[in-house]
Design a protein around this motif. Structure first.
Motif, short mmCIF file in Angstrom:
data_model
loop_
_atom_site.label_atom_id
_atom_site.label_comp_id
_atom_site.label_asym_id
_atom_site.label_seq_id
_atom_site.Cartn_x
_atom_site.Cartn_y
_atom_site.Cartn_z
N LEU A 87 67.45 30.40 59.22
CA LEU A 87 68.06 29.07 59.06
C LEU A 87 68.74 28.96 57.69
O LEU A 87 69.90 28.55 57.58
CB LEU A 87 66.93 28.04 59.15
N ALA A 88 68.00 29.36 56.65
CA ALA A 88 68.47 29.13 55.28
C ALA A 88 69.61 30.08 54.90
O ALA A 88 70.58 29.66 54.27
CB ALA A 88 67.30 29.29 54.31
N ILE A 89 69.53 31.34 55.33
CA ILE A 89 70.57 32.28 54.87
C ILE A 89 71.89 31.97 55.55
O ILE A 89 72.96 32.13 54.96
CB ILE A 89 70.14 33.76 55.05
N ASN A 90 71.86 31.50 56.80
CA ASN A 90 73.11 31.11 57.45
C ASN A 90 73.76 29.95 56.68
O ASN A 90 74.98 29.93 56.49
CB ASN A 90 72.87 30.71 58.92
N LEU A 106 84.42 20.35 56.22
CA LEU A 106 83.17 21.08 56.10
C LEU A 106 82.84 21.76 57.42
O LEU A 106 83.14 21.25 58.49
CB LEU A 106 82.04 20.10 55.75
N ARG A 107 82.22 22.93 57.33
CA ARG A 107 81.81 23.64 58.54
C ARG A 107 80.39 23.25 58.90
O ARG A 107 79.59 22.88 58.04
CB ARG A 107 81.81 25.16 58.28
N GLY A 118 70.27 17.93 59.92
CA GLY A 118 71.52 18.14 59.17
C GLY A 118 72.19 19.42 59.64
O GLY A 118 71.51 20.36 60.04
N ARG A 119 73.51 19.47 59.55
CA ARG A 119 74.22 20.61 60.10
C ARG A 119 75.43 21.00 59.25
O ARG A 119 75.83 22.15 59.19
CB ARG A 119 74.66 20.23 61.51
N HIS A 150 66.18 16.94 54.97
CA HIS A 150 66.44 17.78 56.15
C HIS A 150 65.63 19.09 56.06
O HIS A 150 65.06 19.55 57.05
CB HIS A 150 67.93 18.11 56.26
N TRP A 151 65.62 19.68 54.85
CA TRP A 151 64.85 20.93 54.69
C TRP A 151 63.36 20.67 54.91
O TRP A 151 62.65 21.49 55.50
CB TRP A 151 65.08 21.51 53.28
#
Ligand SMILES: Nc1ncnc2c1ncn2[C@@H]1O[C@H](COP(=O)(O)OP(=O)(O)OP(=O)(O)O)[C@@H](O)[C@H]1O
Ligand SMILES: [Mg+2]
Length: 457
Positions: free
Chosen positions: A291-294, A336-337, A346-347, A356-357
């Motif tokens: 999740l985090a590295i993406n 924003l992507r 959150g996205r 969100h984290w």
């Protein structure tokens, strides 16, 4: 549709059969009783537990469809080339199922001996020949099977698999197992193969478990070359390890690989881990890294087919990550992507907040402190790692990527790591979450209740 029966093998052992009846055109799967009584420890899929059951279409279809290419054009070409008529998975696997991702093979019963007796052949191939194959992929992107056909890998992009041994490249023939996947990159995105390599290597440098990656130019054709995590060298031979992706493991069809609108969410993925992993806490942390590295890399494609399980004898774990590629390099237009997988609601890159984290951490059983620390560490180390991979390559292409990427990548991550530092030092954080693994709201699973993941990487 005509009736069809395919035998299913794992690492060369007969484990069961898939059948399709003429009348209903429905596919079913059953384990072979000898496999079950012979001490079987590896299921075909985590959705198909080792049991004397006739699994119906709903249970087997996501697994089978997940093995073959998604692109309808590639499917059509395969069906035409091999005369299967239909483009559904079982029809294609009847023709192409002798070498699939992981350790699984499919064969028509009267061809079992032929398949088993194939020699393990390795044909040396030069860099120029590999370059020729890469050029062919550019001109005909939907044609990416080996000339002798018995090969299949899922995914949207062109690619092929080869063998690296004794400091040489080989084409795999017959029963020989490939060791590396060669990806020329997405043609319309400039230098995408190098961006993918830099993202993968940088992820590994900052401590994320990632498949080994190299960047090579074969006869002038650039490619990302990725080590297969589903292969392991045993002396001179290469063994196949079984794998399935989290789209298959969550029982969804490839068309639903993205969370939006109907695909698996982080919660669905954690449920798979809780139900199947031999160490759910370790794999919760690996899911968090995915999740985090993406997010940190600005990689928008972290869908459920881009993360897999390794199904090893008696244990299941999240495999090293693959197919990570930053989009910061290509974000020329304003806006924003989104990342593919929602982070606690959150996205959008730049708009995921500490709350969100925290929410994502709760889903995974991770404490606030763990998630803030891990995101801060990845965000503060990833940009330099990415730049250093490109510096090592030092070419016009790597210079161009640095120019196009570094400002956005560094700015986004400077903000993120500042946010995390602030969240870590904030006094209004609830005291009971500091340092300790979260113990509230454990996830209910079919195995009972999961142990919350412990702190630490
Ligand atoms: N390092 C690896 N080891 C083993 N299998 C892999 C590895 N990398 C990819 N695969 C398998 O091959 C499939 C396709 O690879 P990959 O995701 O890199 O391709 P892609 O075409 O770029 O995918 P997408 O459709 O997500 O763009 C994966 O879904 C996975 O099953
Ligand atoms: Mg992929």
């Amino acid at each position: 549709m005509s009736a069809l029966k395919l035998l299913v093998l794992l690492s060369g052992d007969l484990v069961g059969s898939v059948t399709r009846t003429e009348s209903s055109a429905k596919t079913e799967f059953q384990y072979d009783p000898d496999y079950l009584t012979g001490g079987a420890t590896v299921p075909l899929s985590t959705r198909l537990p080792l049991a004397r059951t006739r699994f119906g279409e709903r249970a087997i279809k996501p697994y089978l469809e997940g093995l073959v290419p998604e692109d309808p054009q590639v499917r059509r070409r395969w069906a035409d080339r091999w005369g299967t008529g239909q483009t559904d998975a079982i029809s294609l696997l009847a023709a192409m199922g002798w070498d699939c991702p992981g350790a699984v093979q499919f064969t028509e019963p009267d061809r079992l001996a032929e398949m088993r007796e194939r020699a393990h052949e390795r044909i040396p191939c030069s860099e120029a020949e590999i370059g020729g194959r890469l050029r062919a992929l550019h001109s005909e992107p939907s044609s990416w099977e080996l000339p002798d056909g018995h090969w299949s890998l899922a995914g949207q992009q062109s690619k092929f698999a080869i063998i690296r041994a004794d400091e040489q490249w080989f084409e795999a023939k017959g029963a020989a197992a490939t060791t590396h996947i060669v990806k020329p990159g997405i043609g319309r995105l400039h230098h995408q193969a190098l961006v993918e390599h830099a993202t993968m290597r940088a992820a590994s440098m900052v401590g994320v478990k990632t498949a080994g990656s190299q960047y090579r130019e074969f006869g002038g054709e650039p490619a990302a070359v990725v080590e297969r995590f589903d292969r392991v060298a045993a002396g001179p031979t290469v063994l196949r390890l079984h794998q399935e992706d989290l789209c298959q493991a969550a029982g969804r069809l490839p068309e639903d690989k993205y969370e939006v609108p109907h695909g698996p969410s982080l919660k669905d993925m954690m449920r798979v881990v809780a139900n199947t992993s031999d160490d759910p806490a370790r794999d919760a942390r690996r899911l968090f890294d995915f999740l985090a590295i993406n997010y940190v890399a600005g990689a928008p494609d972290g869908h459920s087919k881009n993360i897999s399980l390794l199904l090893l004898p008696g244990r299941v774990e999240i495999a090293p990550l693959y197919d990570l590629a930053s989009a910061f390099s290509f974000q020329y237009r304003k806006g924003l992507r989104d990342v593919a997988l929602s982070i606690g609601g959150g996205r959008k890159i730049g708009e995921v907040m500490p709350r969100h984290w925290v929410e994502a951490g709760k889903t995974l059983g991770l404490s606030d402190e763990y998630v803030f620390n891990r995101v801060r560490q990845l965000a503060s180390e990833f940009p330099d790692a990415f730049a250093s991979v490109l510096d090592d390559i030092s070419s016009d292409a790597s210079d161009e990527i640095k120019r196009n990427t570094m400002t956005r990548l560094s700015r986004s991550n400077a903000d993120l790591s500042a946010q995390m530092r602030k969240a870590l030092s904030s006094d209004d954080r609830p005291k009971n979450t500091r340092g300790a693994p979260r113990t509230d709201r454990p996830l209910k699973t079919s195995r009972g209740t999961t142990t919350p993941a412990s702190n630490g990487g």
